[in-house]
Design a protein around this motif. Structure first.
Motif, PDB file in Angstrom:
ATOM      1  N   GLY A 198     -17.897 -13.884  28.773  1.00 27.54           N
ATOM      2  CA  GLY A 198     -17.776 -14.904  28.816  1.00 27.54           C
ATOM      3  C   GLY A 198     -16.615 -15.303  29.051  1.00 27.54           C
ATOM      4  N   ASP A 199     -16.155 -15.913  29.839  1.00 29.01           N
ATOM      5  CA  ASP A 199     -15.328 -16.545  30.293  1.00 29.01           C
ATOM      6  C   ASP A 199     -13.461 -15.347  30.110  1.00 29.01           C
ATOM      7  OD1 ASP A 199     -13.475 -19.073  31.223  1.00 29.01           O
ATOM      8  OD2 ASP A 199     -12.011 -19.220  28.947  1.00 29.01           O
ATOM      9  N   ASN A 200     -13.765 -14.456  31.615  1.00 29.00           N
ATOM     10  CA  ASN A 200     -13.360 -13.463  31.749  1.00 29.00           C
ATOM     11  C   ASN A 200     -12.807 -12.636  30.883  1.00 29.00           C
ATOM     12  OD1 ASN A 200     -12.334 -14.340  34.455  1.00 29.00           O
ATOM     13  ND2 ASN A 200     -11.586 -16.194  33.181  1.00 29.00           N
ATOM     14  N   ILE A 201     -13.704 -12.628  30.022  1.00 26.96           N
ATOM     15  CA  ILE A 201     -13.706 -11.485  29.165  1.00 26.96           C
ATOM     16  C   ILE A 201     -15.027 -10.731  29.533  1.00 26.96           C
ATOM     17  CG2 ILE A 201     -13.563 -11.054  26.200  1.00 26.96           C
ATOM     18  CD1 ILE A 201     -10.889 -12.173  27.593  1.00 26.96           C
ATOM     19  N   LEU A 202     -14.482  -8.504  29.413  1.00 29.52           N
ATOM     20  CA  LEU A 202     -15.729  -8.599  29.185  1.00 29.52           C
ATOM     21  C   LEU A 202     -15.543  -7.366  27.133  1.00 29.52           C
ATOM     22  CD1 LEU A 202     -15.818  -6.441  32.777  1.00 29.52           C
ATOM     23  CD2 LEU A 202     -16.830  -8.285  31.654  1.00 29.52           C
ATOM     24  N   LEU A 203     -17.220  -7.798  27.124  1.00 31.92           N
ATOM     25  CA  LEU A 203     -17.017  -6.534  25.229  1.00 31.92           C
ATOM     26  C   LEU A 203     -18.075  -5.833  26.156  1.00 31.92           C
ATOM     27  CD1 LEU A 203     -16.411  -6.485  22.658  1.00 31.92           C
ATOM     28  CD2 LEU A 203     -18.398  -8.157  22.362  1.00 31.92           C
ATOM     29  N   MET A 204     -18.018  -4.333  25.823  1.00 30.92           N
ATOM     30  CA  MET A 204     -18.711  -3.340  25.921  1.00 30.92           C
ATOM     31  C   MET A 204     -18.119  -1.873  24.907  1.00 30.92           C
ATOM     32  SD  MET A 204     -16.438  -1.910  29.850  1.00 30.92           S
ATOM     33  CE  MET A 204     -14.685  -3.426  29.037  1.00 30.92           C
ATOM     34  N   GLY A 205     -20.394  -2.197  24.507  1.00 26.80           N
ATOM     35  CA  GLY A 205     -20.201  -1.178  23.414  1.00 26.80           C
ATOM     36  C   GLY A 205     -20.655   0.318  24.090  1.00 26.80           C
ATOM     37  N   THR A 206     -20.212   1.564  23.460  1.00 31.32           N
ATOM     38  CA  THR A 206     -20.469   3.121  24.754  1.00 31.32           C
ATOM     39  C   THR A 206     -21.483   3.735  23.592  1.00 31.32           C
ATOM     40  OG1 THR A 206     -18.436   3.987  22.910  1.00 31.32           O
ATOM     41  CG2 THR A 206     -18.158   2.968  25.362  1.00 31.32           C
ATOM     42  N   GLU A 207     -21.835   4.745  24.222  1.00 34.22           N
ATOM     43  CA  GLU A 207     -22.817   5.648  23.246  1.00 34.22           C
ATOM     44  C   GLU A 207     -22.285   6.071  22.147  1.00 34.22           C
ATOM     45  OE1 GLU A 207     -24.612   7.667  26.391  1.00 34.22           O
ATOM     46  OE2 GLU A 207     -25.930   6.238  27.111  1.00 34.22           O
ATOM     47  N   SER A 208     -20.891   6.662  22.123  1.00 34.50           N
ATOM     48  CA  SER A 208     -20.393   7.369  21.444  1.00 34.50           C
ATOM     49  C   SER A 208     -19.492   6.617  19.895  1.00 34.50           C
ATOM     50  CB  SER A 208     -19.197   8.207  21.649  1.00 34.50           C
ATOM     51  OG  SER A 208     -18.631   7.240  22.236  1.00 34.50           O
ATOM     52  N   GLY A 209     -19.921   4.718  20.438  1.00 36.98           N
ATOM     53  CA  GLY A 209     -19.673   4.043  19.208  1.00 36.98           C
ATOM     54  C   GLY A 209     -18.033   3.294  18.901  1.00 36.98           C
ATOM     55  N   HIS A 210     -17.648   3.444  20.155  1.00 35.75           N
ATOM     56  CA  HIS A 210     -16.306   2.346  20.477  1.00 35.75           C
ATOM     57  C   HIS A 210     -17.236   0.791  21.014  1.00 35.75           C
ATOM     58  CE1 HIS A 210     -13.841   5.992  20.577  1.00 35.75           C
ATOM     59  NE2 HIS A 210     -14.913   6.619  20.906  1.00 35.75           N
ATOM     60  N   VAL A 211     -16.697   0.372  21.065  1.00 37.77           N
ATOM     61  CA  VAL A 211     -16.525  -1.504  21.158  1.00 37.77           C
ATOM     62  C   VAL A 211     -15.119  -1.327  22.052  1.00 37.77           C
ATOM     63  CG1 VAL A 211     -16.954  -3.257  20.300  1.00 37.77           C
ATOM     64  CG2 VAL A 211     -17.820  -1.416  19.221  1.00 37.77           C
ATOM     65  N   ILE A 212     -15.147  -1.831  23.228  1.00 41.65           N
ATOM     66  CA  ILE A 212     -13.566  -2.457  23.632  1.00 41.65           C
ATOM     67  C   ILE A 212     -13.698  -3.526  24.156  1.00 41.65           C
ATOM     68  CG2 ILE A 212     -11.874  -1.837  25.898  1.00 41.65           C
ATOM     69  CD1 ILE A 212     -14.355   0.889  24.370  1.00 41.65           C
ATOM     70  N   ARG A 213     -12.774  -4.241  24.267  1.00 43.12           N
ATOM     71  CA  ARG A 213     -12.883  -6.043  24.688  1.00 43.12           C
ATOM     72  C   ARG A 213     -11.618  -5.768  25.729  1.00 43.12           C
ATOM     73  NH1 ARG A 213     -12.690 -10.909  21.783  1.00 43.12           N
ATOM     74  NH2 ARG A 213     -11.643 -12.485  23.154  1.00 43.12           N
ATOM     75  N   PHE A 214     -12.250  -6.262  26.914  1.00 49.69           N
ATOM     76  CA  PHE A 214     -11.267  -6.507  28.507  1.00 49.69           C
ATOM     77  C   PHE A 214     -11.284  -7.751  28.525  1.00 49.69           C
ATOM     78  CE2 PHE A 214     -10.936  -5.497  32.666  1.00 49.69           C
ATOM     79  CZ  PHE A 214      -9.601  -5.059  32.989  1.00 49.69           C
ATOM     80  N   SER A 215      -9.457  -8.024  29.320  1.00 48.89           N
ATOM     81  CA  SER A 215      -9.316  -9.083  29.275  1.00 48.89           C
ATOM     82  C   SER A 215      -9.499  -9.070  31.311  1.00 48.89           C
ATOM     83  CB  SER A 215      -8.249 -10.316  28.830  1.00 48.89           C
ATOM     84  OG  SER A 215      -7.810 -11.492  29.764  1.00 48.89           O
ATOM     85  N   VAL A 216      -9.778 -10.224  31.969  1.00 48.72           N
ATOM     86  CA  VAL A 216      -9.814  -9.571  33.365  1.00 48.72           C
ATOM     87  C   VAL A 216      -9.072 -10.319  33.712  1.00 48.72           C
ATOM     88  CG1 VAL A 216     -10.967 -10.195  35.564  1.00 48.72           C
ATOM     89  CG2 VAL A 216     -12.303  -9.271  32.727  1.00 48.72           C
ATOM     90  N   LEU A 217      -7.964 -10.932  33.230  1.00 51.89           N
ATOM     91  CA  LEU A 217      -7.001 -12.097  33.769  1.00 51.89           C
ATOM     92  C   LEU A 217      -5.512 -11.787  33.566  1.00 51.89           C
ATOM     93  CD1 LEU A 217      -7.699 -15.441  32.932  1.00 51.89           C
ATOM     94  CD2 LEU A 217      -7.818 -14.550  34.604  1.00 51.89           C
ATOM     95  N   ASP A 218      -5.520 -10.649  32.705  1.00 51.55           N
ATOM     96  CA  ASP A 218      -4.137 -10.238  31.891  1.00 51.55           C
ATOM     97  C   ASP A 218      -4.441  -7.933  32.279  1.00 51.55           C
ATOM     98  OD1 ASP A 218      -5.691  -9.787  29.878  1.00 51.55           O
ATOM     99  OD2 ASP A 218      -3.698 -10.957  29.031  1.00 51.55           O
ATOM    100  N   ASP A 219      -5.452  -7.748  32.812  1.00 48.71           N
ATOM    101  CA  ASP A 219      -6.169  -5.876  32.486  1.00 48.71           C
ATOM    102  C   ASP A 219      -5.315  -5.964  31.472  1.00 48.71           C
ATOM    103  OD1 ASP A 219      -6.716  -4.430  33.903  1.00 48.71           O
ATOM    104  OD2 ASP A 219      -4.815  -3.553  34.020  1.00 48.71           O
ATOM    105  N   ARG A 220      -5.897  -6.780  30.058  1.00 51.03           N
ATOM    106  CA  ARG A 220      -6.192  -6.023  28.969  1.00 51.03           C
ATOM    107  C   ARG A 220      -6.689  -5.883  28.355  1.00 51.03           C
ATOM    108  NH1 ARG A 220      -3.352  -9.850  24.073  1.00 51.03           N
ATOM    109  NH2 ARG A 220      -5.292 -10.502  24.742  1.00 51.03           N
TER     110      ARG A 220
END
Length: 114
Positions: A33-55
């Protein structure tokens, strides 16, 4: 009537030069949503990634239950995480927030869609 050859593209598809650190495991669910990726992994991690500033911001769910699904609203500011064991978390709007808030009213519920 507008000339169709003169119209601009509404969307642009570009390849991201990024990969998930192997220590997080495989991606089980992804939402955007709006250049943000929210990912959840099989090992229980959640990562928020901003496409605009590569954070990349790892978000602590206080558990390492495998992620079932993640959901992100269109503006990329509010997220939900549902685990395979029925724990559910809200991700607050703060882009610097690194912890989830447990949703007690949805304990032992696996969320399939929002």
């Amino acid at each position: 009537m507008a000339d169709p050859d003169m119209e601009e593209d509404i969307f642009a598809i570009e390849r991201l030069e990024w990969s998930l650190d192997p220590r997080y495991g495989r991606i089980a669910s992804l939402s955007s949503g709006d250049n943000i990726l929210l990912m959840g992994t099989e090992s229980g991690h959640v990562i928020r990634f901003s496409v605009l500033d590569d954070r990349k911001i790892p978000i602590d769910t206080k558990s390492r239950e495998p992620i079932h699904k993640v959901f992100l609203e269109p503006n990329g500011e509010h997220g939900l995480v549902s685990t395979e064991k029925g724990s559910n978390f809200y991700i607050p709007t703060s882009k610097k927030q690194r912890t989830c808030v447990s949703i007690k009213g949805l304990k032992n519920v696996i969320i399939e869609s929002v």
